[in-house]
Design an enzyme around this catalytic site. Structure first.
Site, mmCIF file in Angstrom:
data_model
loop_
_atom_site.group_PDB
_atom_site.id
_atom_site.type_symbol
_atom_site.label_atom_id
_atom_site.label_comp_id
_atom_site.label_asym_id
_atom_site.label_seq_id
_atom_site.Cartn_x
_atom_site.Cartn_y
_atom_site.Cartn_z
ATOM 1 N N GLU A 61 40.178 9.025 9.901
ATOM 2 C CA GLU A 61 41.226 9.989 9.537
ATOM 3 C C GLU A 61 40.854 11.429 9.925
ATOM 4 O O GLU A 61 41.675 12.352 9.791
ATOM 5 C CB GLU A 61 41.515 9.934 8.030
ATOM 6 C CG GLU A 61 42.340 8.734 7.580
ATOM 7 C CD GLU A 61 41.598 7.415 7.701
ATOM 8 O OE1 GLU A 61 40.450 7.343 7.232
ATOM 9 O OE2 GLU A 61 42.144 6.466 8.298
ATOM 10 N N ILE A 85 28.172 3.670 10.099
ATOM 11 C CA ILE A 85 26.952 2.855 10.178
ATOM 12 C C ILE A 85 27.290 1.513 10.811
ATOM 13 O O ILE A 85 28.253 0.858 10.421
ATOM 14 C CB ILE A 85 26.349 2.664 8.768
ATOM 15 C CG1 ILE A 85 25.992 4.050 8.189
ATOM 16 C CG2 ILE A 85 25.116 1.771 8.814
ATOM 17 C CD1 ILE A 85 25.523 4.019 6.767
ATOM 18 N N HIS A 91 33.912 -2.834 13.835
ATOM 19 C CA HIS A 91 34.521 -2.010 14.882
ATOM 20 C C HIS A 91 33.846 -0.631 14.946
ATOM 21 O O HIS A 91 34.446 0.390 15.234
ATOM 22 C CB HIS A 91 36.041 -1.922 14.729
ATOM 23 C CG HIS A 91 36.543 -1.614 13.367
ATOM 24 N ND1 HIS A 91 36.584 -2.527 12.356
ATOM 25 C CD2 HIS A 91 37.047 -0.471 12.859
ATOM 26 C CE1 HIS A 91 37.093 -1.960 11.286
ATOM 27 N NE2 HIS A 91 37.371 -0.723 11.553
ATOM 28 N N ASN A 116 32.097 18.023 16.270
ATOM 29 C CA ASN A 116 31.986 16.599 15.943
ATOM 30 C C ASN A 116 30.740 16.393 15.073
ATOM 31 O O ASN A 116 29.632 16.286 15.574
ATOM 32 C CB ASN A 116 31.902 15.776 17.231
ATOM 33 C CG ASN A 116 31.854 14.286 16.948
ATOM 34 O OD1 ASN A 116 31.622 13.861 15.815
ATOM 35 N ND2 ASN A 116 32.063 13.486 17.974
ATOM 36 N N ARG A 130 19.217 11.632 8.754
ATOM 37 C CA ARG A 130 19.998 12.716 9.350
ATOM 38 C C ARG A 130 20.833 13.485 8.331
ATOM 39 O O ARG A 130 21.252 14.614 8.600
ATOM 40 C CB ARG A 130 20.920 12.143 10.432
ATOM 41 C CG ARG A 130 20.163 11.809 11.697
ATOM 42 C CD ARG A 130 20.801 10.698 12.502
ATOM 43 N NE ARG A 130 20.053 10.441 13.730
ATOM 44 C CZ ARG A 130 18.881 9.817 13.777
ATOM 45 N NH1 ARG A 130 18.305 9.392 12.648
ATOM 46 N NH2 ARG A 130 18.263 9.629 14.918
HETATM 47 N N1 RBF Z 1 34.673 4.921 7.743
HETATM 48 C C1 RBF Z 1 33.574 5.677 7.944
HETATM 49 O O1 RBF Z 1 33.652 6.898 7.899
HETATM 50 N N2 RBF Z 1 32.353 5.076 8.176
HETATM 51 C C2 RBF Z 1 32.201 3.724 8.237
HETATM 52 O O2 RBF Z 1 31.055 3.263 8.453
HETATM 53 C C3 RBF Z 1 33.358 2.911 8.040
HETATM 54 N N3 RBF Z 1 33.276 1.571 8.077
HETATM 55 C C4 RBF Z 1 34.400 0.819 7.923
HETATM 56 C C5 RBF Z 1 34.339 -0.563 7.999
HETATM 57 C C6 RBF Z 1 35.483 -1.331 7.875
HETATM 58 C C7 RBF Z 1 35.375 -2.826 7.989
HETATM 59 C C8 RBF Z 1 36.721 -0.682 7.668
HETATM 60 C C9 RBF Z 1 38.005 -1.499 7.546
HETATM 61 C C10 RBF Z 1 36.801 0.677 7.565
HETATM 62 C C11 RBF Z 1 35.653 1.439 7.677
HETATM 63 N N4 RBF Z 1 35.719 2.836 7.579
HETATM 64 C C12 RBF Z 1 34.603 3.579 7.779
HETATM 65 C C13 RBF Z 1 36.973 3.502 7.173
HETATM 66 C C14 RBF Z 1 37.801 4.002 8.350
HETATM 67 O O3 RBF Z 1 37.234 5.184 8.880
HETATM 68 C C15 RBF Z 1 39.237 4.322 7.869
HETATM 69 O O4 RBF Z 1 39.188 5.163 6.739
HETATM 70 C C16 RBF Z 1 40.045 3.106 7.508
HETATM 71 O O5 RBF Z 1 39.974 2.138 8.534
HETATM 72 C C17 RBF Z 1 41.522 3.468 7.262
HETATM 73 O O6 RBF Z 1 42.097 4.005 8.441
#
Ligand code: RBF
Length: 157
Positions: A61, A85, A91, A116, A130
């Protein structure tokens, strides 16, 4: 990600309005990154009233948030903070690449520099080093932000 932090001249933050967007995902790590970024910005002279902080659900977002901030506040610079992570998301590459490209697009389209500040790590320990450990990415992002704010002010027509 390199361990050697860039060296560039310190810039006073006093003249600048800075907007920070931070993800809530991996909160303890992003929270620490946010604290360090804000501490470095304040130490460099950014006034409390000139510093806007917003939170978004996850790193995915951050580009929309940066776009909204650029359009509404017209800050001198935007800092986008998140932690992605590898183990946490299948993904991982998709999100980190998409976010990187989209943040750059917002910066170029809006003409507001976007830093960034998304830490992309292989595992939690690497991310912690970090965000909370001896590698102070927060201070690095703050310095980069002020350098770009100063450059924009100098070269803007
Ligand atoms: N957001 C992060 O900022 N860091 C992450 O490591 C991260 N891992 C995610 C893993 C999965 C399986 C999903 C579904 C979302 C993850 N998100 C993560 C949230 C992502 O950035 C976002 O908020 C959601 O996918 C909604 O658009």
């Amino acid at each position: 990600m390199s361990l050697s932090a860039p060296t560039f001249p310190a810039v006073s933050g006093a003249p600048f309005r800075v907007a920070v967007a931070a993800a809530c995902y991996n909160e303890s790590l992003v929270g620490a990154l946010l604290d360090r970024t804000v501490a470095a910005l304040r130490k460099a002279g950014v006034g409390a009233k000139k510093l806007t902080i917003i939170r978004v659900p996850g790193s995915n977002e951050l580009p929309s948030a940066a776009q909204m901030l650029a359009g509404s506040l017209r800050p001198d610079v935007i800092v986008a903070l998140g932690v992605i992570i590898r183990g946490d998301t299948i993904h991982y590459e998709l999100i980190s690449e998409a976010v990187t490209h989209a943040l750059q697009r917002v910066a170029l389209d809006s003409r507001v520099p976007v830093i960034n500040g998304v830490v992309v790590a292989e595992n939690r320990a690497q991310a912690a080093a970090r965000c909370t450990g001896r590698i102070d990415r927060g201070a690095e992002f703050a310095r980069a932000a002020l350098a770009m704010a100063a450059l924009r002010r100098k070269l803007r027509r």
